[in-house]
Motif scaffolding. Sequence first.
Motif, short mmCIF file in Angstrom:
data_model
loop_
_atom_site.label_atom_id
_atom_site.label_comp_id
_atom_site.label_asym_id
_atom_site.label_seq_id
_atom_site.Cartn_x
_atom_site.Cartn_y
_atom_site.Cartn_z
N GLU A 127 0.88 -1.32 0.06
CA GLU A 127 0.12 0.00 0.05
C GLU A 127 0.99 1.14 0.00
O GLU A 127 0.65 2.24 -0.75
N GLU A 128 1.94 1.20 0.60
CA GLU A 128 2.85 2.38 0.74
C GLU A 128 3.82 2.54 -0.55
O GLU A 128 4.45 3.57 -0.62
N ALA A 129 3.94 1.83 -1.30
CA ALA A 129 4.63 1.54 -2.64
C ALA A 129 6.07 1.50 -2.18
O ALA A 129 7.00 1.85 -3.19
N THR A 130 6.41 0.82 -1.17
CA THR A 130 7.63 0.88 -0.79
C THR A 130 8.39 -0.48 -0.73
O THR A 130 9.45 -0.59 -0.86
N GLN A 131 7.49 -1.57 -1.27
CA GLN A 131 7.99 -2.81 -1.64
C GLN A 131 7.32 -3.22 -2.64
O GLN A 131 6.10 -3.22 -3.23
N LEU A 132 8.10 -4.18 -3.55
CA LEU A 132 7.57 -4.95 -4.67
C LEU A 132 7.95 -6.31 -4.60
O LEU A 132 8.96 -6.76 -4.32
N THR A 133 6.72 -7.20 -4.46
CA THR A 133 6.89 -8.61 -4.42
C THR A 133 6.45 -9.39 -5.76
O THR A 133 5.44 -9.11 -6.30
N PHE A 134 7.35 -10.45 -5.84
CA PHE A 134 7.09 -11.19 -7.31
C PHE A 134 7.39 -12.54 -7.19
O PHE A 134 8.44 -12.68 -6.49
N SER A 135 6.66 -13.34 -7.89
CA SER A 135 6.84 -14.77 -8.00
C SER A 135 7.67 -15.03 -9.37
O SER A 135 7.37 -14.47 -10.40
N LEU A 136 8.15 -16.42 -9.36
CA LEU A 136 8.82 -16.56 -10.64
C LEU A 136 8.65 -17.98 -11.26
O LEU A 136 7.94 -18.79 -10.47
N ARG A 137 8.82 -17.82 -12.59
CA ARG A 137 8.61 -19.18 -13.02
C ARG A 137 9.28 -20.44 -12.48
O ARG A 137 10.41 -20.16 -12.12
N GLU A 138 8.92 -21.54 -12.63
CA GLU A 138 9.53 -22.54 -11.84
C GLU A 138 10.14 -23.57 -13.05
O GLU A 138 10.72 -24.62 -12.61
N ASP A 139 10.09 -23.48 -14.19
CA ASP A 139 10.65 -24.25 -15.10
C ASP A 139 11.78 -23.63 -16.17
O ASP A 139 12.05 -24.26 -17.09
N LEU A 140 12.48 -22.89 -15.57
CA LEU A 140 13.62 -22.35 -16.23
C LEU A 140 14.81 -22.79 -16.08
O LEU A 140 15.37 -23.02 -14.93
N VAL A 141 15.72 -23.07 -17.28
CA VAL A 141 16.96 -23.51 -16.74
C VAL A 141 17.96 -22.63 -17.76
O VAL A 141 17.50 -22.32 -18.83
N PHE A 142 19.44 -22.52 -17.31
CA PHE A 142 20.15 -21.92 -18.06
C PHE A 142 20.99 -22.91 -18.82
O PHE A 142 21.01 -24.04 -19.22
N ASP A 143 22.01 -22.26 -19.77
CA ASP A 143 22.83 -23.13 -20.69
C ASP A 143 23.37 -24.52 -20.01
O ASP A 143 23.77 -25.13 -20.83
N ASP A 144 24.00 -24.22 -18.75
CA ASP A 144 24.62 -25.33 -18.16
C ASP A 144 23.52 -26.35 -17.55
O ASP A 144 23.96 -27.10 -16.69
N GLY A 145 22.27 -25.93 -17.39
CA GLY A 145 21.20 -26.95 -17.13
C GLY A 145 20.83 -26.55 -15.63
O GLY A 145 19.83 -27.17 -14.96
N SER A 146 21.66 -25.42 -14.91
CA SER A 146 21.03 -25.22 -13.60
C SER A 146 19.68 -24.22 -13.70
O SER A 146 19.30 -23.77 -14.61
N PRO A 147 18.84 -24.36 -12.72
CA PRO A 147 17.60 -23.87 -12.59
C PRO A 147 17.50 -22.45 -11.94
O PRO A 147 18.47 -21.92 -11.42
N LEU A 148 16.57 -21.66 -12.51
CA LEU A 148 16.31 -20.20 -11.96
C LEU A 148 15.64 -20.45 -10.24
O LEU A 148 14.78 -21.25 -10.38
N ASP A 149 15.73 -19.59 -9.50
CA ASP A 149 15.26 -19.67 -8.36
C ASP A 149 15.34 -17.99 -7.86
O ASP A 149 16.26 -17.31 -8.12
N ALA A 150 14.77 -17.77 -6.65
CA ALA A 150 14.82 -16.56 -5.96
C ALA A 150 16.00 -16.08 -5.57
O ALA A 150 16.42 -15.05 -5.57
N GLU A 151 17.06 -17.08 -5.21
CA GLU A 151 18.32 -16.83 -4.64
C GLU A 151 19.25 -16.44 -5.86
O GLU A 151 19.78 -15.50 -5.71
N LEU A 152 19.02 -16.72 -7.02
CA LEU A 152 19.66 -16.26 -8.29
C LEU A 152 19.15 -15.19 -8.54
O LEU A 152 20.27 -14.19 -8.89
#
Length: 548
Positions: A127-152
């Motif tokens: 409500e204060e516009a001080t935070q933006l929260t978002f969720s990510l796709r869970e099926d992404l992988v990079f060139d080396d086969g590693s997955p995308l996650d929030a930590e990345l």
Amino acid sequence: MKQSSRLLRLLAVLLALVLVTAACGDNDDDASPGAGDSVADSGDAAPSGDDSGDSGDAAPSGDAAPSSGGLTLTVALESDYSPATYNPQAYALSQFPFHSLLYDSLFVTTSDGEIVPNIVTEFATNEEATQLTFSLREDLVFDDGSPLDAELVKANLDRRLEEDLRSYSLFGEGQEGEIADVVVNGPYEVTIHWAFEQGIANGHEFLADNVGAIVGPNGAADSTTLETAPEGSGPYRLDLDASTRGATYVLRKWADHWNADAYAYDTIIFNIITDAQARANAVLSGEADLAIKIEPNQINQLESEGALAKIGGTVAAVNVLDKTGERVPAFGFVETRHALSLAIDRQTIVDALRPGARPTVQYFPEQAVGFDPTLNERYAYDPDRARELLASVGLEDGFEVDKVVLGEPTDVELAIQRMWQEELGVTLNFPAVTNTGELFASVNTTAIIINEWGLGLRPAGFVAGPVTSGFMNTQGAESEAISSVLGPALGGNPEALVALNNALVDEGWWIGLYETFTYAGYNPDSIQGVPFGGISGIVVMADVEPVG
């Protein structure tokens, strides 16, 4: 929006002068090509589809393999869009057409000018516009086969203060998208805490395109790994064996990508053609389907013999740094600032020096929400009125003002010098500095700068950062007319955007000169057109479609 004095520190100044020095003479949305940009050694590119080049690099990126048939798109570029590294965060928005194929982004700009989720599935602002929260796709992988996650994602954004990551500069201290913290809420959920107490209503717009591009875990941990090969999860993989660094890049579609069906071409070839006439000829001869940058002196040829597309969004202006008269007492009067604006014959400048541009007095580009055509009428060239205004504040004999230059003044600056002297008796001097450090420091001591700004899709954000809280206002000058509408304008309110545009001009903080265009040429027999991302001046590669 008044910010604390910490916003006025060196980082804001450094960003400012990167823009100042990069933007001059360039019509790209993000001013000029990235700081690491270079040009090919020769104006000639490798023939379209030539797979004989030796990249000197490793094996082809990931598991990409040469296409067996299928559609091929050939693109001519004016410079190497990835000369020193394949890290998209190291470059400006103008290089994103290349990197958008190799990397997925949190959000992207569509050809309708909308900023929409890409690998974000849902997002919300508190409500204060001080935070933006978002969720990510869970099926992404990079060139080396590693997955995308929030930590990345956090690992990427936590590098936002590194000087070599140009696209992250807007997240720095005192900038329009300053980030206080990035928090991981779960495996695929992230919250960004904005630094501004007033918040950022449309903060997701700061995470679009090259800024929101996510680099794989190896590159996020050690960016030197990206100097020889990309590490992305995008719809294409770079075929290093078929590519020659600085001349030709061959990209193959990755069939298993989550959004592969959105891209029409199996192979996309980027040829670096540094000579402007050669780029135009490549389109006209059919060697290239698309030339992303066409120079003004090739416009007529492309319009008559081929096809030309253009987009605005880059505005040149005299920016008033001294709103209080501390540096040049005359600038303490708004009448002075208006007089200087009224004494500029913008049409003559455009006709003689910037053919193809459009005169404008205002901050907002013509295609942006907030543009007000009445401003151009109210502040049209009127030297008689300008002299009356100066006389009303006791300055009928004129005054002197400096504009610091690195080297020589531009042709536009010399034209303004002549107009101010002839019409108002105002003397514009051009003291020269010998290094960029002195140029950087000059924003703290001089009254004006003159520059071209790639305002693109987020003109209100630029006001919240550099114009009111950063290098353009180191005095901390305040304007109720501006601050009272800035918050709603950042939230996208159309009336507030118009009011903000008017306030900047009425207060004399912004003296617009002209709006320039980015041009692209294309072969109408092979592709349907050039889909620009709104007024951002970038080509949305996902929307390039073949004829038929």
